[in-house]
Design a protein around this motif. Structure first.
Motif, mmCIF file in Angstrom:
data_model
loop_
_atom_site.group_PDB
_atom_site.id
_atom_site.type_symbol
_atom_site.label_atom_id
_atom_site.label_comp_id
_atom_site.label_asym_id
_atom_site.label_seq_id
_atom_site.Cartn_x
_atom_site.Cartn_y
_atom_site.Cartn_z
ATOM 1 N N LYS A 188 0.818 -1.214 0.000
ATOM 2 C CA LYS A 188 0.000 0.000 0.000
ATOM 3 C C LYS A 188 0.849 1.260 0.000
ATOM 4 O O LYS A 188 0.338 2.361 0.209
ATOM 5 N N GLY A 189 2.171 1.097 -0.242
ATOM 6 C CA GLY A 189 3.053 2.256 -0.339
ATOM 7 C C GLY A 189 3.513 2.805 0.991
ATOM 8 O O GLY A 189 3.926 3.972 1.076
ATOM 9 N N HIS A 190 3.503 1.987 2.045
ATOM 10 C CA HIS A 190 3.909 2.428 3.374
ATOM 11 C C HIS A 190 5.049 1.562 3.887
ATOM 12 O O HIS A 190 5.252 0.441 3.411
ATOM 13 N N PRO A 191 5.820 2.064 4.866
ATOM 14 C CA PRO A 191 6.935 1.280 5.392
ATOM 15 C C PRO A 191 6.463 -0.030 6.032
ATOM 16 O O PRO A 191 5.502 -0.054 6.794
ATOM 17 N N GLY A 192 7.161 -1.105 5.697
ATOM 18 C CA GLY A 192 6.846 -2.395 6.283
ATOM 19 C C GLY A 192 7.430 -2.527 7.672
ATOM 20 O O GLY A 192 8.097 -1.609 8.180
ATOM 21 N N PRO A 193 7.187 -3.650 8.332
ATOM 22 C CA PRO A 193 7.702 -3.835 9.686
ATOM 23 C C PRO A 193 9.225 -3.791 9.713
ATOM 24 O O PRO A 193 9.885 -4.464 8.920
ATOM 25 N N ASP A 194 9.758 -2.986 10.638
ATOM 26 C CA ASP A 194 11.201 -2.781 10.725
ATOM 27 C C ASP A 194 11.577 -2.829 12.208
ATOM 28 O O ASP A 194 11.499 -1.824 12.913
ATOM 29 N N LEU A 195 11.971 -4.008 12.654
ATOM 30 C CA LEU A 195 12.282 -4.177 14.068
ATOM 31 C C LEU A 195 13.496 -3.358 14.479
ATOM 32 O O LEU A 195 13.531 -2.810 15.590
ATOM 33 N N ALA A 196 14.484 -3.242 13.588
ATOM 34 C CA ALA A 196 15.670 -2.442 13.919
ATOM 35 C C ALA A 196 15.282 -0.989 14.163
ATOM 36 O O ALA A 196 15.762 -0.354 15.113
ATOM 37 N N ALA A 197 14.417 -0.451 13.314
ATOM 38 C CA ALA A 197 13.962 0.930 13.507
ATOM 39 C C ALA A 197 13.143 1.047 14.783
ATOM 40 O O ALA A 197 13.244 2.035 15.519
ATOM 41 N N ALA A 198 12.323 0.025 15.059
ATOM 42 C CA ALA A 198 11.493 0.061 16.262
ATOM 43 C C ALA A 198 12.334 0.087 17.528
ATOM 44 O O ALA A 198 11.941 0.708 18.527
ATOM 45 N N LEU A 199 13.490 -0.562 17.493
ATOM 46 C CA LEU A 199 14.325 -0.656 18.688
ATOM 47 C C LEU A 199 15.479 0.340 18.694
ATOM 48 O O LEU A 199 16.281 0.346 19.633
ATOM 49 N N ALA A 200 15.563 1.181 17.676
ATOM 50 C CA ALA A 200 16.651 2.161 17.615
ATOM 51 C C ALA A 200 16.616 3.066 18.845
ATOM 52 O O ALA A 200 15.588 3.667 19.160
ATOM 53 N N GLY A 201 17.746 3.129 19.539
ATOM 54 C CA GLY A 201 17.842 3.976 20.725
ATOM 55 C C GLY A 201 17.328 3.332 21.999
ATOM 56 O O GLY A 201 17.399 3.949 23.073
#
Length: 296
Positions: A188-201
């Motif tokens: 649908k043109g949106h970012p898919g699941p990204d665990l690394a981004a979710a846990l960044a910081g």
């Protein structure tokens, strides 16, 4: 389905006996009556306000101050003409009365646009828990104007965690609550699941509780140090027997607790389910109250 099974059975009998076989009308009438009864029971089970189901989960390295911490999982509410404002309000009242520290919602809030469902989702504004109400999108949010729904749900007081995390604290003890977007998002043109981004910081050596609408990527979460993953999406398979087929499309995860590489995955049967297949037989809906326990 019952009539088809009867016809198949008759066909087998014809082939085996090599002569015509007549199926008594009483058998067909009985099958029709049974199907009506099963349909009525299945629909009644599907649309009821679900009971609270209690579950204890042991978490690696859980700080002692979080031992006994409770959260309530809502998922797959599918608020719609079948699950309208009255039903949503009853769910909210039961959730608020559960006495938990935190409420989480793991996607598929709605079926319909914001304009169609505005009144029906309004009770979600009244969800309350001491540590707040956090949520992620499911695949159905992407079917009905994702951006509009994310704004509207946030406006109702739900703290959305699309590829993001927050820190839960008890004095100096901490727990990471992370969420990811849905696997359907890229289409649908949106970012898919990204665990690394979710846990960044996120702080290191702190237990991670992950919200992921679909359970199929649980192995990846376990490999990245997640302690507990909460999912939905499958509706528990809806019907005993059919759940085995649903499991095949979700890497074998369909209902209940799984140990995935030392991580606990819990797949809820769902608070409701998709109105297009509103039947439950042997796979009841649930509001899942989860108590976290430290390893001894």
């Amino acid at each position: 389905m019952l009539q088809v099974l009867l016809d198949l059975g008759t066909l087998v009998a014809v082939l085996v006996q090599r002569r015509g076989v007549t199926l008594p009308n009483d058998v067909r009438y009985s099958a029709a009556g049974l199907s009506v009864i099963l349909a009525a029971v299945g629909v009644a089970n599907a649309i009821r306000v679900p009971p609270i189901k209690d579950l204890e989960v042991t978490v690696r390295n859980l700080p002692a101050k979080f031992d006994g911490y409770q959260l309530l999982q809502l998922t797959d509410l599918h608020i719609s003409r079948l699950f309208p404002e009255r039903w949503a309000r009853a769910v909210v009242e039961r959730a608020n009365g559960s006495g938990v520290d935190l409420i989480v919602a793991t996607g598929d809030f709605i079926d319909g646009s914001v304009a169609m469902r505005r009144i029906d989702v309004a009770p979600l504004h009244d969800l309350r828990a001491p540590d707040g109400v956090y949520a992620i999108p499911g695949n159905h949010e992407y079917f009905f104007d994702y951006e509009a729904w994310m704004r509207h749900l946030a406006g109702l007081g739900l703290r959305m965690l699309p590829n993001a995390h927050t820190i839960l604290s008890r004095d100096d003890a901490r727990l990471v609550l992370a969420g990811v977007t849905d696997l359907s998002a890229p289409a649908k043109g949106h970012p898919g699941p990204d665990l690394a981004a979710a846990l960044a910081g996120a702080p290191r050596n702190v237990p991670i509780l992950l919200l992921d609408h679909q359970p199929k990527e649980a192995g990846r979460a376990a490999a990245n140090g997640v302690g507990v993953q909460l999912s939905g999406h499958t509706h528990g398979g809806m019907i005993v027997g059919l759940d085995r087929l649903v499991a095949r499309g979700n890497n074998g995860y369909v209902s209940g607790r799984y140990d995935v590489g030392g991580m606990t995955l819990y797949v809820s049967n769902g608070t409701a389910l998709w109105p297009g297949f509103a039947l439950r037989l042997g796979r009841p809906p649930e509001l899942t109250r989860i108590t976290l326990r430290a390893q001894l």
